[in-house]
Design an enzyme around this catalytic site. Structure first.
Site, PDB file in Angstrom:
ATOM      1  N   THR A 126       0.748  -1.223   0.104  1.00  0.00           N
ATOM      2  CA  THR A 126      -0.053  -0.051  -0.122  1.00  0.00           C
ATOM      3  C   THR A 126       0.773   1.183   0.054  1.00  0.00           C
ATOM      4  O   THR A 126       2.068   1.508   0.406  1.00  0.00           O
ATOM      5  CB  THR A 126      -0.892  -0.139   1.277  1.00  0.00           C
ATOM      6  OG1 THR A 126      -1.614   1.393   1.469  1.00  0.00           O
ATOM      7  CG2 THR A 126       0.137  -0.374   2.402  1.00  0.00           C
ATOM      8  N   ASP A 127       0.334   2.230  -0.471  1.00  0.00           N
ATOM      9  CA  ASP A 127       1.029   3.487  -0.448  1.00  0.00           C
ATOM     10  C   ASP A 127       1.176   4.254   0.837  1.00  0.00           C
ATOM     11  O   ASP A 127       1.904   4.950   1.036  1.00  0.00           O
ATOM     12  CB  ASP A 127       0.112   4.626  -1.461  1.00  0.00           C
ATOM     13  CG  ASP A 127      -1.225   5.044  -0.976  1.00  0.00           C
ATOM     14  OD1 ASP A 127      -1.609   4.249   0.055  1.00  0.00           O
ATOM     15  OD2 ASP A 127      -1.821   5.860  -1.652  1.00  0.00           O
ATOM     16  N   GLU A 128       0.405   3.592   1.729  1.00  0.00           N
ATOM     17  CA  GLU A 128       0.285   4.170   3.277  1.00  0.00           C
ATOM     18  C   GLU A 128       1.674   3.819   3.938  1.00  0.00           C
ATOM     19  O   GLU A 128       1.813   4.580   4.994  1.00  0.00           O
ATOM     20  CB  GLU A 128      -0.869   3.444   4.120  1.00  0.00           C
ATOM     21  CG  GLU A 128      -2.103   3.719   3.479  1.00  0.00           C
ATOM     22  CD  GLU A 128      -3.380   3.548   4.277  1.00  0.00           C
ATOM     23  OE1 GLU A 128      -3.215   3.483   5.255  1.00  0.00           O
ATOM     24  OE2 GLU A 128      -4.640   3.260   3.728  1.00  0.00           O
ATOM     25  N   TYR A 152      -1.395  -0.010  11.070  1.00  0.00           N
ATOM     26  CA  TYR A 152      -1.644  -1.063  10.110  1.00  0.00           C
ATOM     27  C   TYR A 152      -0.514  -0.689   9.124  1.00  0.00           C
ATOM     28  O   TYR A 152       0.221  -1.666   8.563  1.00  0.00           O
ATOM     29  CB  TYR A 152      -3.300  -0.426   9.234  1.00  0.00           C
ATOM     30  CG  TYR A 152      -3.228  -0.664   7.913  1.00  0.00           C
ATOM     31  CD1 TYR A 152      -2.984  -2.010   7.222  1.00  0.00           C
ATOM     32  CD2 TYR A 152      -3.003   0.311   6.888  1.00  0.00           C
ATOM     33  CE1 TYR A 152      -3.176  -2.630   6.238  1.00  0.00           C
ATOM     34  CE2 TYR A 152      -3.125  -0.091   5.574  1.00  0.00           C
ATOM     35  CZ  TYR A 152      -2.939  -1.412   5.144  1.00  0.00           C
ATOM     36  OH  TYR A 152      -3.301  -1.800   3.753  1.00  0.00           O
ATOM     37  N   LYS A 156       2.622  -3.354   7.740  1.00  0.00           N
ATOM     38  CA  LYS A 156       2.728  -3.181   6.150  1.00  0.00           C
ATOM     39  C   LYS A 156       3.958  -3.111   5.937  1.00  0.00           C
ATOM     40  O   LYS A 156       4.698  -3.861   5.197  1.00  0.00           O
ATOM     41  CB  LYS A 156       1.657  -2.555   5.493  1.00  0.00           C
ATOM     42  CG  LYS A 156       0.224  -3.145   5.314  1.00  0.00           C
ATOM     43  CD  LYS A 156      -0.131  -4.435   4.749  1.00  0.00           C
ATOM     44  CE  LYS A 156       0.260  -4.455   3.435  1.00  0.00           C
ATOM     45  NZ  LYS A 156      -0.203  -5.773   2.912  1.00  0.00           N
TER      46      LYS A 156
HETATM   47  P1  NAD Z   1      -9.322  -7.548   2.868  1.00  0.00           P
HETATM   48  O1  NAD Z   1      -9.508  -6.724   4.372  1.00  0.00           O
HETATM   49  O2  NAD Z   1     -10.687  -7.052   2.330  1.00  0.00           O
HETATM   50  O3  NAD Z   1      -9.253  -8.785   2.867  1.00  0.00           O
HETATM   51  C1  NAD Z   1      -8.092  -9.452   3.695  1.00  0.00           C
HETATM   52  C2  NAD Z   1      -8.087 -10.649   3.254  1.00  0.00           C
HETATM   53  O4  NAD Z   1      -6.918 -11.491   4.002  1.00  0.00           O
HETATM   54  C3  NAD Z   1      -9.646 -11.416   3.916  1.00  0.00           C
HETATM   55  O5  NAD Z   1      -9.991 -12.422   3.046  1.00  0.00           O
HETATM   56  C4  NAD Z   1      -9.036 -12.081   5.292  1.00  0.00           C
HETATM   57  O6  NAD Z   1      -9.735 -13.254   5.704  1.00  0.00           O
HETATM   58  C5  NAD Z   1      -7.496 -12.514   4.786  1.00  0.00           C
HETATM   59  N1  NAD Z   1      -6.705 -12.869   5.870  1.00  0.00           N
HETATM   60  C6  NAD Z   1      -6.533 -11.941   6.874  1.00  0.00           C
HETATM   61  N2  NAD Z   1      -5.712 -12.372   7.811  1.00  0.00           N
HETATM   62  C7  NAD Z   1      -5.210 -13.506   7.494  1.00  0.00           C
HETATM   63  C8  NAD Z   1      -4.226 -14.563   7.950  1.00  0.00           C
HETATM   64  N3  NAD Z   1      -3.744 -14.440   9.044  1.00  0.00           N
HETATM   65  N4  NAD Z   1      -3.941 -15.639   7.056  1.00  0.00           N
HETATM   66  C9  NAD Z   1      -4.792 -15.771   5.963  1.00  0.00           C
HETATM   67  N5  NAD Z   1      -5.597 -14.904   5.705  1.00  0.00           N
HETATM   68  C10 NAD Z   1      -5.907 -13.782   6.100  1.00  0.00           C
HETATM   69  O7  NAD Z   1      -8.340  -6.571   2.447  1.00  0.00           O
HETATM   70  P2  NAD Z   1      -8.247  -5.891   1.047  1.00  0.00           P
HETATM   71  O8  NAD Z   1      -8.635  -4.515   0.835  1.00  0.00           O
HETATM   72  O9  NAD Z   1      -8.441  -6.761  -0.108  1.00  0.00           O
HETATM   73  O10 NAD Z   1      -6.454  -5.863   0.811  1.00  0.00           O
HETATM   74  C11 NAD Z   1      -5.891  -6.910   0.245  1.00  0.00           C
HETATM   75  C12 NAD Z   1      -4.324  -6.597   0.281  1.00  0.00           C
HETATM   76  O11 NAD Z   1      -4.013  -5.321  -0.366  1.00  0.00           O
HETATM   77  C13 NAD Z   1      -3.761  -6.395   1.704  1.00  0.00           C
HETATM   78  O12 NAD Z   1      -2.356  -6.820   1.812  1.00  0.00           O
HETATM   79  C14 NAD Z   1      -3.769  -4.529   1.736  1.00  0.00           C
HETATM   80  O13 NAD Z   1      -2.766  -4.183   2.569  1.00  0.00           O
HETATM   81  C15 NAD Z   1      -3.401  -4.314   0.339  1.00  0.00           C
HETATM   82  N6  NAD Z   1      -4.042  -3.096  -0.265  1.00  0.00           N
HETATM   83  C16 NAD Z   1      -5.299  -2.490   0.118  1.00  0.00           C
HETATM   84  C17 NAD Z   1      -5.739  -1.347  -0.416  1.00  0.00           C
HETATM   85  C18 NAD Z   1      -7.171  -0.799  -0.155  1.00  0.00           C
HETATM   86  O14 NAD Z   1      -7.581   0.139  -0.620  1.00  0.00           O
HETATM   87  N7  NAD Z   1      -8.162  -1.764   0.114  1.00  0.00           N
HETATM   88  C19 NAD Z   1      -4.958  -0.508  -1.111  1.00  0.00           C
HETATM   89  C20 NAD Z   1      -3.718  -0.980  -1.198  1.00  0.00           C
HETATM   90  C21 NAD Z   1      -3.127  -2.250  -0.891  1.00  0.00           C
HETATM   91  P1  TYD Z   2     -10.748   4.024   4.753  1.00  0.00           P
HETATM   92  O1  TYD Z   2     -11.656   3.865   3.695  1.00  0.00           O
HETATM   93  O2  TYD Z   2     -10.497   3.543   6.031  1.00  0.00           O
HETATM   94  O3  TYD Z   2      -8.916   3.920   4.099  1.00  0.00           O
HETATM   95  P2  TYD Z   2      -7.678   4.513   4.495  1.00  0.00           P
HETATM   96  O4  TYD Z   2      -7.780   4.901   6.008  1.00  0.00           O
HETATM   97  O5  TYD Z   2      -6.741   3.195   4.486  1.00  0.00           O
HETATM   98  O6  TYD Z   2      -7.112   5.572   3.525  1.00  0.00           O
HETATM   99  O7  TYD Z   2     -10.678   5.779   4.588  1.00  0.00           O
HETATM  100  C1  TYD Z   2     -10.407   6.775   3.662  1.00  0.00           C
HETATM  101  C2  TYD Z   2     -10.692   8.171   4.262  1.00  0.00           C
HETATM  102  O8  TYD Z   2     -11.871   8.255   4.696  1.00  0.00           O
HETATM  103  C3  TYD Z   2      -9.634   8.318   5.397  1.00  0.00           C
HETATM  104  O9  TYD Z   2      -8.896   9.579   5.309  1.00  0.00           O
HETATM  105  C4  TYD Z   2     -10.624   8.190   6.626  1.00  0.00           C
HETATM  106  C5  TYD Z   2     -11.829   8.676   5.980  1.00  0.00           C
HETATM  107  N1  TYD Z   2     -13.141   8.011   6.606  1.00  0.00           N
HETATM  108  C6  TYD Z   2     -14.310   8.821   7.125  1.00  0.00           C
HETATM  109  O10 TYD Z   2     -13.954  10.089   7.108  1.00  0.00           O
HETATM  110  N2  TYD Z   2     -15.026   8.247   7.584  1.00  0.00           N
HETATM  111  C7  TYD Z   2     -15.284   6.878   7.702  1.00  0.00           C
HETATM  112  O11 TYD Z   2     -16.558   6.412   8.367  1.00  0.00           O
HETATM  113  C8  TYD Z   2     -14.221   6.157   7.404  1.00  0.00           C
HETATM  114  C9  TYD Z   2     -14.452   4.580   7.263  1.00  0.00           C
HETATM  115  C10 TYD Z   2     -13.259   6.815   6.889  1.00  0.00           C
END
Ligand code: NAD
Ligand code: TYD
Length: 342
Positions: A126-128, A152, A156
């Site tokens: 992630t960019d975070e 988080y 990561k």
């Molecule tokens: P998500 O929370 O929707 O899914 C996570 C999945 O991992 C779930 O299916 C969960 O059951 C599984 N999991 C959790 N702990 C586990 C463990 N110990 N062993 C096996 N499985 C496990 O997450 P997501 O949004 O699909 O993100 C997927 C990946 O992409 C993550 O690594 C996240 O850091 C990265 N990512 C997410 C975003 C975003 O915007 N959602 C952006 C950039 C990168």
């Molecule tokens: P989120 O979807 O939790 O992603 P991340 O924190 O990983 O970027 O949140 C996106 C942005 O939205 C973040 O600045 C927090 C804000 N946010 C709210 O303002 N209200 C909400 O209920 C949630 C879940 C997030």
């Protein structure tokens, strides 16, 4: 064609990625290893349950014995680690769970992959991990120093560093992908866009943290998955690949667009207490990825948000059990029947 192992494939991005590679016939066989935490939902992949190319294991990526057993059963060509605890707000309540999965789990996968001679490893990140930008800073590049600021992103970042350290020390073939905020179908309704969409449609309050000025760069999950597939096909060891949506928006603007897409009212906007340590701005420079892989995002935010709003309108049977909590019982029943049948 390869056999790939995807971890976290029942989550939001993992399930979209599995759908992408199976539909596009990019792999011969796909093994999905997922613990089925609250965020992992087999319903996300219901259409592939009978696909001969698809195999599912319920296992924890931090469980070395279980991972070793799976890797010694299958000849895996590439391991892609999507599994993570992914929600910043939860990491503030329970940091330990994030260290266990995002850091210890990554380390366990790397060790097991090395022992079992898995030829390639791809870490989805992630960019975070770069921390927070101010409004006029340039976007993150692959050379930006890691500076994570919540549990988080810290866990990561640790996982990413372990991957690159294993590549350097043990000479394994490994790379890292980092992406900005995703949205699209099957996103768990605790994240900003699905939470706001469902609340907007239901006439409920829309809880905006702090002033709503925080900026995220939004990318449709299909663009991200297409990028990961390009890394799977052409990625090089030791590299970090950036993906972004070229779409920086303040949270309050996102919420206003959701109100429009859902036909809701501005009166639903409710400013609430800010998230502790809330990062102000993320932005991704993905020029290197474009140069190397020819990848750019294709789906505009306008188009992607309209399609996502429509998806949540059309798929109430997916999200209603999640919102009520009933899905957890359904998952255990689904898993029990599956185990019984095996
Ligand atoms: P998500 O929370 O929707 O899914 C996570 C999945 O991992 C779930 O299916 C969960 O059951 C599984 N999991 C959790 N702990 C586990 C463990 N110990 N062993 C096996 N499985 C496990 O997450 P997501 O949004 O699909 O993100 C997927 C990946 O992409 C993550 O690594 C996240 O850091 C990265 N990512 C997410 C975003 C975003 O915007 N959602 C952006 C950039 C990168
Ligand atoms: P989120 O979807 O939790 O992603 P991340 O924190 O990983 O970027 O949140 C996106 C942005 O939205 C973040 O600045 C927090 C804000 N946010 C709210 O303002 N209200 C909400 O209920 C949630 C879940 C997030």
């Amino acid at each position: 064609m390869d056999t790939i192992l995807v971890t976290g494939g029942c989550g939001f991005i993992g399930s979209n990625f599995i759908r992408h590679v199976l539909q596009e016939q990019l792999v011969a066989k796909l093994i999905n290893v997922d613990l089925l935490t609250y965020a992992g939902n087999p319903a996300n992949l219901a259409d592939f349950e009978d696909d001969e190319r698809y195999v599912f294991y319920r296992a924890d990526i931090a469980d070395e014995e279980a991972i070793n057993e799976i890797l010694s059963t299958h000849q895996v060509d590439v391991l892609l680690n999507f599994a993570a605890e992914s929600h910043v707000d939860r990491s503030i309540v329970d940091p330990q769970a994030f260290v266990r999965t995002n850091l210890v789990g990554t380390s366990t996968l790397l060790n097991a992959a090395r022992k079992q001679n898995v030829p390639r490893y791809i870490q989805i990140s992630t960019d975070e991990v770069y921390g927070s930008l101010s409004f006029d800073d340039p976007a993150f590049t692959e050379q930006t120093a890691l500076n994570p600021r919540n549990p988080y992103s810290a866990a990561k970042a640790g996982g990413d560093m372990l991957v690159l350290a294993h590549e350097h020390t043990f000479g394994i073939n490994a790379c890292v992908t980092r992406c900005s905020n995703n949205y699209g179908p099957y996103q768990f309704p605790e994240k900003l866009i699905p939470l706001m969409l469902l609340n907007a449609m239901d006439g409920k309050p829309l809880p905006v943290y702090g002033t709503g000025e925080n900026i995220r760069d939004w990318i449709h999950v299909e663009d991200h998955c297409r990028g990961i597939a390009a890394v799977l096909q052409h990625g090089q060891t030791g590299r970090v690949y950036h993906f972004g949506g070229d779409c920086e928006l303040q949270n309050i603007d996102v919420v206003r667009r959701i109100i429009e897409a859902a036909g809701a009212s501005e009166e639903q906007i409710t400013y609430v207490k800010d998230r502790p340590g809330h990062d102000m701005r993320y932005a991704m420079n993905f020029e290197e990825t474009t140069k190397e892989l020819g990848w750019t995002p294709r789906i505009s935010f306008e188009e992607g948000l309209a399609a996502t709003a429509q998806w949540y309108r059309d798929n109430q049977s997916w999200w209603k059990p999640i919102v009520s909590g009933d899905y957890l019982e359904w998952i255990e029943q689904w898993y029990g029947e599956r185990k019984g049948a095996a």
